[in-house]
Design a protein around this motif. Structure first.
Motif, short mmCIF file in Angstrom:
data_model
loop_
_atom_site.label_atom_id
_atom_site.label_comp_id
_atom_site.label_asym_id
_atom_site.label_seq_id
_atom_site.Cartn_x
_atom_site.Cartn_y
_atom_site.Cartn_z
N ALA A 242 133.35 126.79 50.55
CA ALA A 242 133.07 125.54 50.00
C ALA A 242 133.01 124.53 50.90
O ALA A 242 133.54 124.46 52.10
CB ALA A 242 134.25 125.24 48.77
N GLN A 243 132.66 123.26 50.51
CA GLN A 243 132.58 122.04 51.31
C GLN A 243 133.74 121.10 50.95
O GLN A 243 133.99 120.86 49.78
CB GLN A 243 131.49 121.27 51.33
N TRP A 244 134.46 120.48 51.57
CA TRP A 244 135.75 120.06 51.37
C TRP A 244 135.61 118.48 51.55
O TRP A 244 135.37 118.12 52.72
CB TRP A 244 136.88 120.43 52.34
N VAL A 245 136.01 117.50 50.51
CA VAL A 245 135.84 116.16 50.61
C VAL A 245 137.26 115.66 50.30
O VAL A 245 137.69 115.66 49.37
CB VAL A 245 134.78 115.78 49.56
N ASP A 246 137.64 114.82 51.01
CA ASP A 246 138.77 113.83 50.96
C ASP A 246 138.49 112.66 50.11
O ASP A 246 137.77 111.93 50.59
CB ASP A 246 139.47 113.51 52.34
N ILE A 247 139.05 112.54 48.74
CA ILE A 247 138.62 111.55 48.00
C ILE A 247 139.56 110.38 48.18
O ILE A 247 139.31 109.39 47.22
CB ILE A 247 138.51 111.91 46.36
N GLU A 248 140.75 110.64 48.74
CA GLU A 248 141.64 109.46 48.99
C GLU A 248 140.87 108.05 49.73
O GLU A 248 140.15 108.00 50.59
CB GLU A 248 143.09 109.75 49.83
N GLY A 249 141.26 107.10 49.06
CA GLY A 249 140.78 105.73 49.47
C GLY A 249 139.39 105.28 49.33
O GLY A 249 138.81 104.29 49.76
N ASP A 312 130.12 113.55 39.60
CA ASP A 312 129.15 113.85 38.80
C ASP A 312 128.66 115.30 38.88
O ASP A 312 128.49 115.85 40.17
CB ASP A 312 128.05 112.82 39.05
N GLU A 313 128.07 115.84 37.85
CA GLU A 313 127.62 117.23 38.06
C GLU A 313 128.66 118.20 38.77
O GLU A 313 128.17 119.27 39.60
CB GLU A 313 126.04 117.31 38.96
N PHE A 314 129.83 117.80 38.02
CA PHE A 314 131.14 118.97 38.44
C PHE A 314 130.70 120.28 37.82
O PHE A 314 130.65 120.48 36.70
CB PHE A 314 132.21 118.35 38.06
N GLY A 315 130.56 121.38 38.73
CA GLY A 315 130.20 122.71 38.25
C GLY A 315 131.36 123.60 38.48
O GLY A 315 132.36 123.49 38.79
N ALA A 316 131.06 124.94 37.73
CA ALA A 316 131.82 126.27 37.98
C ALA A 316 132.45 126.25 39.50
O ALA A 316 133.69 126.97 39.58
CB ALA A 316 131.32 127.16 37.29
N GLY A 317 131.64 126.20 40.49
CA GLY A 317 132.15 126.27 41.72
C GLY A 317 132.93 125.33 42.39
O GLY A 317 133.25 125.05 43.76
N ASP A 318 133.10 124.09 41.58
CA ASP A 318 133.93 122.75 42.23
C ASP A 318 135.19 122.87 41.79
O ASP A 318 135.88 123.35 40.58
CB ASP A 318 133.04 121.58 41.72
N VAL A 400 147.18 122.58 42.94
CA VAL A 400 146.95 122.35 41.54
C VAL A 400 145.27 122.42 41.42
O VAL A 400 144.66 121.61 42.43
CB VAL A 400 147.69 121.33 41.01
N VAL A 401 144.73 122.97 40.77
CA VAL A 401 143.24 123.16 40.78
C VAL A 401 142.67 122.75 39.37
O VAL A 401 143.21 122.90 38.58
CB VAL A 401 142.51 124.30 41.27
N ILE A 402 141.59 121.90 39.31
CA ILE A 402 140.96 121.70 38.12
C ILE A 402 139.55 122.21 38.28
O ILE A 402 138.76 121.87 39.21
CB ILE A 402 140.73 120.11 37.89
N THR A 403 139.16 123.08 37.17
CA THR A 403 137.74 123.79 37.41
C THR A 403 137.02 123.72 36.14
O THR A 403 137.54 123.48 35.23
CB THR A 403 138.00 125.27 37.85
N ALA A 404 135.68 123.43 36.37
CA ALA A 404 134.87 123.39 35.25
C ALA A 404 134.89 124.57 34.37
O ALA A 404 134.86 125.61 34.67
CB ALA A 404 133.48 123.17 35.62
#
Length: 404
Positions: A242-249, A312-318, A400-404
């Motif tokens: 997967a590709q990893w993205v820091d959403i803080e800030g 947006d477009e959050f899928g089963a692999g996210d 903790v994970v949230i998955t579609a």
């Protein structure tokens, strides 16, 4: 060691000259050898959720009292974490699985936690940790292996436009090497920002303008985040995960705090929008509260910064991934203590998650991929995250994970 089985005739002679002869078959048995694809990781970064997989050339069993050790060499990791997460695993524990059919030893690195993000580890294996099941030969000395775990991509400039064409990188890819290495001409960014790709004038009249090429696909570079690799439990190889993205800030917050104003908040820059359709993404923020949550009052999650993000477009692999900065098994945060939710993830009714945070008021909006909608399958009528467990699969440990 390459000698085939050989018949050897042994003759014994006593003092009286009488003899006895016996023929025995002798085969050379080598020590079991352990290898791992981690040795070839190079500049690639390991997914912190990955098992560690060893390859072994013979059927083996684990030896009591022998260990595999992971030493965290990182002074400062993700979001400034200074708590080192080193650990030792007994090879006979439940965390180690031997699959002799595949020639693999699979290590679940920790019962409660993943490896730390943005860290460097050294793996050591005790000599003789495993025995050949038939010959009793012990595994030979294993050379320590060091590897890096994934560092999520951070910052608005680096995260903007994920999955789209990176025009600066594409033009740079198109230009000759001698130009990109030259300090004489205008910078590539200035060429792009000004909209003037007069490469024909800047370099050579015979070179076509990038802007006027009929097909630029061979030069195009996609904007990507930090790509991690995981270890396959089928053959021990390294595979993209997967590709990893820091959403803080990201985002400055929203005054309304509801889905109805989401479009306006995105347009004004209050909410930062990320299109998750182009890859499998892991969106990360860090929990900075060492005390954990409480089922009565919540108040467990504490972020480094405020954030207000629309996925947006959050899928089963996210996934949305909450990193525990303290690795404390006695104070795990459970998302149902901390999060309230509304919406069903469909267009116009995006799933809206509000988080308790020590700094600001973090908000996360999720629009599910395609026509997918979340549903409340737990039977709860309340408006907490516990009420949408059926749609959001929760893992109540440090990650903790949230998955579609």
């Amino acid at each position: 060691a390459t000698t085939a089985a050989t018949d050897i005739k042994v003759t014994a002679t006593d003092s009286g000259g009488l003899t006895a002869t016996q023929t025995v078959s002798v085969a050379v048995v080598s020590e079991p050898v352990i290898t791992t694809a981690l040795s070839s990781l190079g500049e690639q970064m390991l997914d912190v959720r990955s098992n560690i997989v060893l390859q072994v050339d013979q059927a083996v069993s684990a030896v009591e009292g022998k260990s595999i050790t992971f030493t965290d060499n990182t002074a400062e990791g993700y979001q400034g974490e200074t708590n080192k997460n080193s650990f030792t695993i007994d090879v006979t524990s439940d965390l180690v699985t031997i699959d002799n059919d595949k020639g693999l030893i699979i290590i679940d690195v920790d019962a409660n936690f993943d490896l730390d993000l943005a860290s460097n580890y050294t793996m050591s294996i005790d000599t003789g940790a495993f025995l050949n099941s038939a010959s009793g030969q012990a595994t030979s000395e294993f050379s320590d292996v060091s590897f890096n775990t994934v560092t999520p991509t951070s910052g608005e400039n680096n995260v903007s436009g994920l999955g789209s064409v990176d025009l600066v990188a594409s033009v740079t890819n198109y230009l000759p090497t001698w130009y990109t290495e030259s300090s004489a001409g205008p910078s590539i960014k200035n060429l792009v920002d000004s909209g003037v790709f007069t490469v024909a004038q800047a370099i050579d009249s015979a070179t076509p303008d990038y802007n006027n090429l009929s097909d630029t696909s061979e030069y195009e570079v996609q904007s990507t985040a930090a790509q991690s690799v995981a270890m396959s439990t089928t053959d021990g190889s390294l595979v993209d995960s997967a590709q990893w993205v820091d959403i803080e800030g990201l985002g400055v917050g929203t005054t309304s705090g509801n889905v109805a104003s989401l479009a306006a908040d995105i347009a004004s820059g209050n909410v930062f929008k990320i299109d998750a359709s182009s890859a499998d993404y892991v969106f990360v923020f860090s929990d900075q509260n060492p005390a954990g949550g409480d089922s009565e009052v919540g108040a467990g999650l504490e972020t480094n910064t405020d954030f207000s993000v629309f996925l947006d477009e959050f899928g089963a692999g996210d996934q949305v991934y909450v990193d525990d900065a303290f690795n404390d098994a006695d104070n795990l945060n459970v998302l149902s203590y901390e999060v309230f939710a509304s919406g069903n993830g469909s267009e116009g009714a995006e799933l809206y998650l509000g988080l308790s945070g020590g700094d600001g008021d973090p908000r996360l909006y999720v629009g599910l991929e395609g026509d997918t909608e979340s549903t409340d399958e737990s039977g709860n009528a309340d408006n907490s995250l516990e009420g949408v467990n059926g749609a959001l699969g929760l893992d109540d440990d440090s990650s903790v994970v949230i998955t579609a």
